[in-house]
Design a protein around this motif. Structure first.
Motif, PDB file in Angstrom:
ATOM      1  N   ALA A 170       2.735   3.497  -6.733  1.00  0.00           N
ATOM      2  CA  ALA A 170       3.830   4.205  -7.394  1.00  0.00           C
ATOM      3  C   ALA A 170       4.567   3.306  -8.380  1.00  0.00           C
ATOM      4  O   ALA A 170       5.026   3.772  -9.435  1.00  0.00           O
ATOM      5  CB  ALA A 170       4.804   4.736  -6.349  1.00  0.00           C
ATOM      6  N   ILE A 171       4.686   2.026  -8.072  1.00  0.00           N
ATOM      7  CA  ILE A 171       5.473   1.127  -8.920  1.00  0.00           C
ATOM      8  C   ILE A 171       4.642   0.542 -10.049  1.00  0.00           C
ATOM      9  O   ILE A 171       5.064   0.529 -11.213  1.00  0.00           O
ATOM     10  CB  ILE A 171       6.077  -0.003  -8.065  1.00  0.00           C
ATOM     11  CG1 ILE A 171       7.084   0.580  -7.067  1.00  0.00           C
ATOM     12  CG2 ILE A 171       6.764  -1.042  -8.947  1.00  0.00           C
ATOM     13  CD1 ILE A 171       7.665  -0.444  -6.115  1.00  0.00           C
ATOM     14  N   SER A 172       3.440   0.056  -9.733  1.00  0.00           N
ATOM     15  CA  SER A 172       2.616  -0.625 -10.742  1.00  0.00           C
ATOM     16  C   SER A 172       1.388   0.159 -11.151  1.00  0.00           C
ATOM     17  O   SER A 172       0.693  -0.233 -12.089  1.00  0.00           O
ATOM     18  CB  SER A 172       2.181  -1.998 -10.209  1.00  0.00           C
ATOM     19  OG  SER A 172       3.295  -2.832 -10.033  1.00  0.00           O
ATOM     20  N   GLY A 173       1.085   1.229 -10.453  1.00  0.00           N
ATOM     21  CA  GLY A 173      -0.115   1.983 -10.765  1.00  0.00           C
ATOM     22  C   GLY A 173      -1.359   1.411 -10.132  1.00  0.00           C
ATOM     23  O   GLY A 173      -2.413   2.039 -10.148  1.00  0.00           O
ATOM     24  N   SER A 174      -1.241   0.208  -9.559  1.00  0.00           N
ATOM     25  CA  SER A 174      -2.388  -0.446  -8.922  1.00  0.00           C
ATOM     26  C   SER A 174      -1.875  -1.339  -7.801  1.00  0.00           C
ATOM     27  O   SER A 174      -0.967  -2.147  -8.013  1.00  0.00           O
ATOM     28  CB  SER A 174      -3.160  -1.279  -9.943  1.00  0.00           C
ATOM     29  OG  SER A 174      -4.094  -2.132  -9.305  1.00  0.00           O
ATOM     30  N   THR A 175      -2.454  -1.189  -6.621  1.00  0.00           N
ATOM     31  CA  THR A 175      -2.037  -2.035  -5.509  1.00  0.00           C
ATOM     32  C   THR A 175      -2.397  -3.488  -5.752  1.00  0.00           C
ATOM     33  O   THR A 175      -1.689  -4.392  -5.313  1.00  0.00           O
ATOM     34  CB  THR A 175      -2.682  -1.556  -4.197  1.00  0.00           C
ATOM     35  OG1 THR A 175      -4.105  -1.521  -4.363  1.00  0.00           O
ATOM     36  CG2 THR A 175      -2.173  -0.173  -3.818  1.00  0.00           C
ATOM     37  N   GLY A 176      -3.487  -3.746  -6.471  1.00  0.00           N
ATOM     38  CA  GLY A 176      -3.880  -5.120  -6.761  1.00  0.00           C
ATOM     39  C   GLY A 176      -2.883  -5.820  -7.664  1.00  0.00           C
ATOM     40  O   GLY A 176      -2.496  -6.963  -7.415  1.00  0.00           O
ATOM     41  N   GLU A 177      -2.450  -5.137  -8.727  1.00  0.00           N
ATOM     42  CA  GLU A 177      -1.462  -5.729  -9.630  1.00  0.00           C
ATOM     43  C   GLU A 177      -0.127  -5.928  -8.919  1.00  0.00           C
ATOM     44  O   GLU A 177       0.554  -6.936  -9.115  1.00  0.00           O
ATOM     45  CB  GLU A 177      -1.273  -4.839 -10.855  1.00  0.00           C
ATOM     46  CG  GLU A 177      -2.483  -4.791 -11.785  1.00  0.00           C
ATOM     47  CD  GLU A 177      -2.225  -3.936 -12.999  1.00  0.00           C
ATOM     48  OE1 GLU A 177      -1.066  -3.494 -13.172  1.00  0.00           O
ATOM     49  OE2 GLU A 177      -3.170  -3.700 -13.772  1.00  0.00           O
ATOM     50  N   TYR A 178       0.240  -4.956  -8.118  1.00  0.00           N
ATOM     51  CA  TYR A 178       1.524  -5.072  -7.419  1.00  0.00           C
ATOM     52  C   TYR A 178       1.484  -6.171  -6.365  1.00  0.00           C
ATOM     53  O   TYR A 178       2.483  -6.830  -6.115  1.00  0.00           O
ATOM     54  CB  TYR A 178       1.883  -3.738  -6.763  1.00  0.00           C
ATOM     55  CG  TYR A 178       3.299  -3.709  -6.234  1.00  0.00           C
ATOM     56  CD1 TYR A 178       4.382  -3.851  -7.089  1.00  0.00           C
ATOM     57  CD2 TYR A 178       3.549  -3.541  -4.874  1.00  0.00           C
ATOM     58  CE1 TYR A 178       5.682  -3.831  -6.610  1.00  0.00           C
ATOM     59  CE2 TYR A 178       4.843  -3.509  -4.385  1.00  0.00           C
ATOM     60  CZ  TYR A 178       5.908  -3.654  -5.256  1.00  0.00           C
ATOM     61  OH  TYR A 178       7.204  -3.648  -4.787  1.00  0.00           O
ATOM     62  N   LEU A 179       0.331  -6.383  -5.743  1.00  0.00           N
ATOM     63  CA  LEU A 179       0.200  -7.456  -4.758  1.00  0.00           C
ATOM     64  C   LEU A 179       0.480  -8.810  -5.396  1.00  0.00           C
ATOM     65  O   LEU A 179       1.188  -9.645  -4.815  1.00  0.00           O
ATOM     66  CB  LEU A 179      -1.202  -7.440  -4.156  1.00  0.00           C
ATOM     67  CG  LEU A 179      -1.537  -8.575  -3.174  1.00  0.00           C
ATOM     68  CD1 LEU A 179      -0.653  -8.480  -1.930  1.00  0.00           C
ATOM     69  CD2 LEU A 179      -3.012  -8.526  -2.787  1.00  0.00           C
ATOM     70  N   ASP A 180      -0.055  -9.031  -6.606  1.00  0.00           N
ATOM     71  CA  ASP A 180       0.196 -10.291  -7.300  1.00  0.00           C
ATOM     72  C   ASP A 180       1.683 -10.478  -7.599  1.00  0.00           C
ATOM     73  O   ASP A 180       2.191 -11.604  -7.591  1.00  0.00           O
ATOM     74  CB  ASP A 180      -0.594 -10.347  -8.609  1.00  0.00           C
ATOM     75  CG  ASP A 180      -2.093 -10.480  -8.365  1.00  0.00           C
ATOM     76  OD1 ASP A 180      -2.466 -10.961  -7.272  1.00  0.00           O
ATOM     77  OD2 ASP A 180      -2.875 -10.103  -9.253  1.00  0.00           O
ATOM     78  N   PHE A 181       2.365  -9.369  -7.864  1.00  0.00           N
ATOM     79  CA  PHE A 181       3.791  -9.462  -8.188  1.00  0.00           C
ATOM     80  C   PHE A 181       4.649  -9.583  -6.937  1.00  0.00           C
ATOM     81  O   PHE A 181       5.576 -10.397  -6.876  1.00  0.00           O
ATOM     82  CB  PHE A 181       4.214  -8.221  -8.988  1.00  0.00           C
ATOM     83  CG  PHE A 181       5.691  -8.175  -9.287  1.00  0.00           C
ATOM     84  CD1 PHE A 181       6.201  -8.823 -10.397  1.00  0.00           C
ATOM     85  CD2 PHE A 181       6.565  -7.484  -8.455  1.00  0.00           C
ATOM     86  CE1 PHE A 181       7.568  -8.780 -10.671  1.00  0.00           C
ATOM     87  CE2 PHE A 181       7.927  -7.434  -8.717  1.00  0.00           C
ATOM     88  CZ  PHE A 181       8.430  -8.087  -9.836  1.00  0.00           C
ATOM     89  N   TYR A 241       0.798  -1.222   0.000  1.00  0.00           N
ATOM     90  CA  TYR A 241       0.000   0.000   0.000  1.00  0.00           C
ATOM     91  C   TYR A 241       0.837   1.283   0.000  1.00  0.00           C
ATOM     92  O   TYR A 241       0.325   2.346  -0.329  1.00  0.00           O
ATOM     93  CB  TYR A 241      -0.948  -0.004   1.197  1.00  0.00           C
ATOM     94  CG  TYR A 241      -2.021  -1.053   1.045  1.00  0.00           C
ATOM     95  CD1 TYR A 241      -3.062  -0.869   0.144  1.00  0.00           C
ATOM     96  CD2 TYR A 241      -1.974  -2.251   1.755  1.00  0.00           C
ATOM     97  CE1 TYR A 241      -4.040  -1.835  -0.039  1.00  0.00           C
ATOM     98  CE2 TYR A 241      -2.947  -3.230   1.588  1.00  0.00           C
ATOM     99  CZ  TYR A 241      -3.977  -3.016   0.694  1.00  0.00           C
ATOM    100  OH  TYR A 241      -4.937  -3.982   0.514  1.00  0.00           O
ATOM    101  N   LEU A 242       2.126   1.186   0.342  1.00  0.00           N
ATOM    102  CA  LEU A 242       2.979   2.368   0.250  1.00  0.00           C
ATOM    103  C   LEU A 242       3.596   2.524  -1.129  1.00  0.00           C
ATOM    104  O   LEU A 242       3.724   3.640  -1.646  1.00  0.00           O
ATOM    105  CB  LEU A 242       4.094   2.299   1.304  1.00  0.00           C
ATOM    106  CG  LEU A 242       3.708   2.570   2.750  1.00  0.00           C
ATOM    107  CD1 LEU A 242       4.923   2.508   3.655  1.00  0.00           C
ATOM    108  CD2 LEU A 242       3.033   3.930   2.888  1.00  0.00           C
TER     109      LEU A 242
END
Length: 270
Positions: free
Chosen positions: A65-76, A60-61
């Motif tokens: 900023a990195i993926s544009g979406s917390t959901g997409e970044y969570l999967d990564f 959530y921090l």
């Protein structure tokens, strides 16, 4: 010995008790490690609280900023943080052993007529349980936050098994250092000095292709990168066979090298 046996008869019996087998001795020391957790449950903070903090903080921090979406970044990022968390807590194998050495318990164990490696094997087995607890907490929280592995439940199980193999092999390094170094603080400092660069300069948080070329050279040969890519590939159902084989080779290599070294220092510790 039955209930009618007297103390005199016990002392007059010259028959020596049977030496415990390797499995029984290892199980006894594993039970000892479990009892330490039972009476000092704070030892589980590193496998319960830290995984939650790491996952929530990075998702959530930095997710937006990195993926544009917390959901997409969570999967990564979840597979990466899973590997990072379990790798970090492998140091506690050596820390617990170092505490036994400082308290003098270590010398008592070496004097017992038991299979010598059982002292270490029992502790390592229980630490594998700690790694499993941390993995379960991390994946469960991920599901709550919306993480959905494309490979399904069995893919997650296979990924965790690969991670446990690597964590078990990595624990032998800290076990050896726990015997060599003279204090718990020194061991903590050494482990952090090694683990922080390995975990942060890897594919845990970002794709290595976004890094400078000179940094990619190190990231691409970093053992943590192979583990992260293998776990991430298994969980998401992509082709990760080459990374899985590399993790197996690295794990076997660590055990073959540091296992005998640990036993050498274990036998010759003054």
């Amino acid at each position: 010995m039955n209930k009618n046996t007297t103390i005199e008869e016990v002392f007059q019996n010259h028959e020596r008790p049977k030496k415990p087998g390797a499995l029984n001795a290892s199980a006894t020391f594993a039970w000892r490690a479990l009892l330490r957790i039972r009476y000092v449950p704070e030892q589980l903070f590193d496998v319960t609280v830290f995984p939650i903090i790491f996952l929530l903080m990075f998702t959530y921090l930095f997710g937006g900023a990195i993926s544009g979406s917390t959901g997409e970044y969570l999967d990564f990022v979840l597979p990466g943080i899973l590997v990072m968390t379990v790798s970090m807590i492998t140091m506690y194998t050596g820390l617990d052993l170092n505490k036994d050495i400082e308290k003098g318990v270590f010398d008592r164990f070496r004097s017992l007529p038991i299979w010598r490696p059982s002292v270490l094997v029992g502790a390592l087995v229980v630490d594998a349980v700690r790694y499993l607890i941390a993995s379960t907490i991390m994946i469960t929280l991920g599901y709550i936050l919306g993480f959905r592995p494309e490979a399904g439940f069995f893919g997650v199980i296979l990924a965790v098994l690969v991670l446990l193999l690597f964590a078990f092999s990595l624990s032998w390094i800290w076990t050896m250092l726990g015997i060599i170094v003279r204090s718990e603080k020194a061991l903590m400092g050494i482990s952090m000095m090694l683990l922080f660069p390995l975990t942060f300069l890897s594919s845990v948080f970002v794709n290595p292709t976004t890094m400078p070329n000179w940094l990619q050279v190190f990231v691409d040969i970093n053992p943590i990168t192979f583990v992260v890519d293998a776990v991430r590939g298994i969980i998401h159902g992509t082709d990760a066979m080459s990374d899985i084989l590399m993790v197996i080779y690295i794990s076997i290599g660590l055990i073959v090298v540091f296992g005998p070294l640990t036993m050498y220092f274990f036998r010759n510790k003054n």
